[in-house]
Design an enzyme around this catalytic site. Structure first.
Site, PDB file in Angstrom:
ATOM      1  N   SER A 185       0.833  -1.198   0.000  1.00  0.00           N
ATOM      2  CA  SER A 185       0.000   0.000   0.000  1.00  0.00           C
ATOM      3  C   SER A 185       0.876   1.259   0.000  1.00  0.00           C
ATOM      4  O   SER A 185       1.719   1.417  -0.890  1.00  0.00           O
ATOM      5  CB  SER A 185      -0.974  -0.032   1.175  1.00  0.00           C
ATOM      6  OG  SER A 185      -1.981   0.934   1.021  1.00  0.00           O
ATOM      7  N   GLU A 314      -9.071  -5.025  -4.704  1.00  0.00           N
ATOM      8  CA  GLU A 314      -8.519  -3.932  -3.883  1.00  0.00           C
ATOM      9  C   GLU A 314      -9.617  -2.979  -3.410  1.00  0.00           C
ATOM     10  O   GLU A 314      -9.523  -2.386  -2.345  1.00  0.00           O
ATOM     11  CB  GLU A 314      -7.478  -3.134  -4.688  1.00  0.00           C
ATOM     12  CG  GLU A 314      -6.276  -3.927  -5.179  1.00  0.00           C
ATOM     13  CD  GLU A 314      -5.179  -4.071  -4.146  1.00  0.00           C
ATOM     14  OE1 GLU A 314      -5.381  -3.662  -2.989  1.00  0.00           O
ATOM     15  OE2 GLU A 314      -4.115  -4.601  -4.495  1.00  0.00           O
ATOM     16  N   HIS A 427      -7.634  -5.529  -0.368  1.00  0.00           N
ATOM     17  CA  HIS A 427      -6.409  -4.806  -0.021  1.00  0.00           C
ATOM     18  C   HIS A 427      -5.901  -5.326   1.323  1.00  0.00           C
ATOM     19  O   HIS A 427      -6.682  -5.482   2.268  1.00  0.00           O
ATOM     20  CB  HIS A 427      -6.748  -3.315   0.072  1.00  0.00           C
ATOM     21  CG  HIS A 427      -5.573  -2.399   0.089  1.00  0.00           C
ATOM     22  ND1 HIS A 427      -4.713  -2.268  -0.970  1.00  0.00           N
ATOM     23  CD2 HIS A 427      -5.117  -1.552   1.044  1.00  0.00           C
ATOM     24  CE1 HIS A 427      -3.780  -1.378  -0.677  1.00  0.00           C
ATOM     25  NE2 HIS A 427      -4.011  -0.931   0.552  1.00  0.00           N
TER      26      HIS A 427
END
Length: 525
Positions: A185, A314, A427
């Site tokens: 990330s 995601e 995610h």
């Protein structure tokens, strides 16, 4: 607890032995200072060298995470004095590959603690692991487009940590000439920043990017003074003079500064995960970390072996954001919010055409209701993650060094960000297969001989084989059943990481076609 002593450039350190949850033990040195404490007159400043010490300093307790607001309790967590790192190793002798982990958290939250990112699985593979901290939010990313506070202090903290590693890691049995940086990330975007920054050259030799690059719209490095001016006014001082702003903000208690930093964030910013204080162009700095926009530097990034990839869903992440209206309601009210700024930067007047293209592709003519949640997740993930990542891959297709692309697709029932009725790999879902999380040990426990255990064994082996050799699959066997080919000038070869491994070419072709159409619309005269 056995004691292990090493001599680094600042003095002697004593570490300790810890038992691994997967058997055996490892040596760990916790809370090592890699820069001076960034408090007082050093608040917002570039990191300064760490102070030396006399005698043997205990490195057996972790130090505080960087000051932030806890997402669950909304209370202040951490401390301004936070520029520390941890080193774990199996032996102080020898010269083993080094992996440096940069945590995620949107440049606002997160930490490099062993509780969050336990080294247990990685320690089975004979590497040295370093996890670092860096200043977050306004403390790390206040910028005034002026040399007094040019910005990117948090990213320069990471550079200081990498310099410390280069200088000292041999004392821990690490090879300073074989360092891999990796992150997820915002940590992954940080890794990409280091591939572009003149300050990071020569400090690492390989890079792994998991779900984040500088071309993702939630980065947006354009310089804006609005948040700093608004913050200063909120905290009782109406001025646009950079010197006055810094003088004032250095006197404000850290907790007060922390709570005030969110005031400049609009609903549109929240929708796109754009935080007010984030990486920027810092060309007013005496030593710029990012002298130009990432899109102007990406073509000439450092040519080292790279792993880069994303998770299939995601976009589940955005459903976690708490706003007055749900993201789907925001879209239904005004679909143009769906268009991130990067898509129309060349010609903002094309926003309506681009919005129509996105709506037709993901939502057809249907009303955007809760029943469209899976379509929304796909839209959000593609616009905010996949598009930028595949753009970076296209630049890398023209380079000499190998780039290995992956899609992580395992839909775990144990996911920490699972939403009812939404399937797919969200995610952060990849992290528990690389790191042991003491914080969520019951939820994320890997059962022996389970699919999850096999995925973990595979990822740990591929990631560490890459760190050792620059090739994630040097050996095909019962565990690693597929050869992972790098991308070529003509093909985006990729590895699908699910319950099984499978190789493919050109992932999400219809999505790539969508963004090509958008590019053509925006660039049409």
């Amino acid at each position: 607890m056995a004691g292990h002593v090493v001599n680094v450039k600042q003095g002697w350190l004593r570490g300790t032995t810890m038992s691994s949850t997967v058997g055996g033990s490892y040596i760990v040195f916790k809370g090592i200072p890699f820069a001076a404490s960034p408090v007082g007159n050093l608040r917002f400043a570039d990191p300064h060298p760490p102070e030396p010490w006399t005698g043997v300093r205990d490195a057996i307790q972790e130090r505080s995470k960087c000051i932030q607001i806890d997402g669950v309790t909304s209370t202040v967590d951490g401390d301004e004095d936070c520029l520390y790192l941890n080193v774990t190793t199996t032996s102080l002798k020898g010269s083993r590959p080094v992996m440096v982990w940069i945590h995620g958290g949107g440049f606002m939250v997160g930490d490099g603690s062993l509780d969050s990112y336990g080294p247990d699985y990685l320690m089975k593979t004979d590497i040295v692991l370093v996890s670092i901290q860096y200043r977050l939010g306004v403390f790390g990313f206040l910028q005034l487009d002026h040399e007094v506070v040019p910005g990117n202090a948090g990213l320069k903290d990471q550079v200081a940590a990498l310099k410390w590693v280069k200088d000292n890691i041999a004392q821990f049995g690490g090879d300073p000439n074989n360092i891999t940086i990796f992150g997820e990330s915002a940590g992954s975007a940080s890794v990409h920043f280091h591939l572009l920054s003149p300050l990071s050259k020569g400090l690492f030799h390989k890079a792994i990017m998991q779900s984040g690059v500088t071309l993702n719209p939630w980065i947006d490095c354009t310089t804006s003074l609005g948040p700093a001016h608004l913050l200063t006014a909120t905290l009782g001082r109406e001025t646009t003079d950079p010197h006055e702003i810094v003088e004032h903000l250095r006197k404000v208690p850290a907790e007060k500064l922390l709570y005030a930093q969110g005031e400049a964030c609009t609903p549109e910013d929240k929708f796109h995960f754009l935080v007010s204080f984030r990486p920027c162009v810092d060309d007013k700095s005496q030593q710029p970390f990012m002298p130009k926009l990432p899109q102007d530097l990406v073509e000439n990034s450092v040519d080292v072996p790279v792993i880069i990839g994303y998770n299939t869903h995601e976009g589940i992440l955005s459903l976690m954001e708490t706003t007055e209206k749900s993201p789907l309601e925001l879209l239904q009210d005004d679909f143009e919010i769906a268009v991130s700024q990067d898509l129309i930067a060349k010609d903002p007047s094309k926003i309506s055409e681009v919005a129509k293209e996105i709506r037709d592709f993901y939502f057809k003519d249907q009303e955007i209701t809760k029943e469209m949640i899976n379509e929304y997740v796909q839209y959000y993930g593609d616009v905010h993650f996949v598009n930028g990542i595949l753009k970076v891959v296209e630049y890398h297709q023209r380079r000499k060094g190998p780039t290995y692309l992956y899609r992580f697709s395992y839909d775990s029932p144990k996911s920490l960000v699972k939403i009812e009725g939404v399937e797919g790999a969200a995610h952060t879902d990849d992290i528990p297969y690389i790191f042991y999380s003491a914080r969520f040990s019951e939820r994320l426990k890997l059962e022996p001989n389970s699919v999850e255990q096999t995925i973990s064994d595979r990822m740990v082996r591929m990631w560490t084989d890459f760190a050792k050799t620059g090739n994630p699959t040097p050996q095909i066997d019962d565990l690693i059943t597929v050869k992972w080919d790098p991308v070529t000038r003509t093909d985006k070869n990729y590895l699908q990481i699910g319950a099984e491994l499978s190789a493919g070419v050109n992932p999400n072709p219809e999505v790539q076609e969508l963004f090509k159409r958008i590019f053509d619309i925006v660039n049409r005269q």
